[in-house]
Scaffold this motif. Sequence first.
Motif: not given
Length: 396
Positions: A234, A300-302, A304, A306-308
């Motif tokens: 997170t 970070y958004e571009k 992803d 958090l997904g990684n």
Amino acid sequence: MDMKAYIDEAESALLHTYNRYQIVFDKGEGVHLYDINGKEYLDFCGGIAVFALGYSNEAYKSALKEQVDKIIHTSNYFYNVPAIEAAKALKKASGMDRVFFTNSGAEAVEGALKAARKYAYLKDGRTDHEIIAMEHSFHGRTFGALSVTGNPKYREAFEPMIGGVKFATMNDLESVKALVNDKTCAIIFETVQGEGGIYPATKEFIEGVRKICDEKDILLILDEIQCGMGRTGTMFAWQNYGVKPDIMTSAKGLTCGVPGGAFLMTEKVAQNSLKAGDHGTTYGGNPLAAIATATVLSEYEKLDILGNVKEVGAYLYEKLDALAAKLGKGVIKDHRGLGLMQGLEFVNPVGPIIEKCMANGLVLINAGANIIRFVPPLVVSKADVDEMIKILEKCV
Ligand SMILES: *Cc1c(COP(=O)(O)O)cnc(C)c1O
């Protein structure tokens, strides 16, 4: 010059406050580092949880280069666009209301402690407020941050510390309750202890402390300098638990290599603590550091990130668990952590293993004598994890 000559020069000029590994790094690419002889290393240290985006993020590099050509520094007596964008993005990522940019993590902790004391002072006018911190914590090397660092070895020679600090035991709610009194103004801990050996707060603990703070109007300060910025899956580690701090600190991955940090607070604390003239910094939030933060957050958004972290973090957990099982209880004592912040606790000191890994092209770092800490760039892949495990297993 060869490596040895550089190291000799370093040791004759730099104050010897680190026992450094015998490597002079030259450049980085992706998740790899290269020393001045061109030897390649897989990096599972990330500059100690700093280089979240790895070493080849083009958006980050070009934003910094463009900013260098525009302006690097103004003064906090003026506004600058990168700082405005960074503050806006950081508010959105954290859900906190107000940001103060600093130059380092320790300085963010200093600011957080000052804000907490001022908040309490405005309430009751006392000047003997107390702060509860945790044993085995780490908050930085300046006096305020050191005063709340729960490692006597770091503090002893520099006593006296700032007054009014008491130490409780992380994840032992009763030990906190026993220290709370009408002078307590803040409780500070790392959501996941880093230097102390990778110990995540338990849900009961963090919820329990939050409840005490709510009942007594004590401020909860969470140090997210190492465990924040996506490292646990997170954006900030406390978001895993569903509790919110009154003040939080950030640094390390916040700027991904340019010196920087921040402390953030809720509107309620902001309205009732630091006012114009109470706190400042020359460099904090200057355009260069701020463009780094703004770019890091948009990347970070571009990408992803958090997904990684969730995916590769779970994979790393599985692989380290398997390695621990293979090596057995005679070698490995424990494995713990969240996301891409994990620790493998050995029965014996890990120094020799880390040295061997370095020689074999893998950079790792310890957290305490017996614990190897895994804090790679947050862009690592499963293939990188496989390679790391292969080298580590060989070296153990
Ligand atoms: C690294 C760290 C600090 C200190 O940050 P500096 O930038 O080195 O001053 C404080 N708290 C935690 C949890 C850290 O990991």
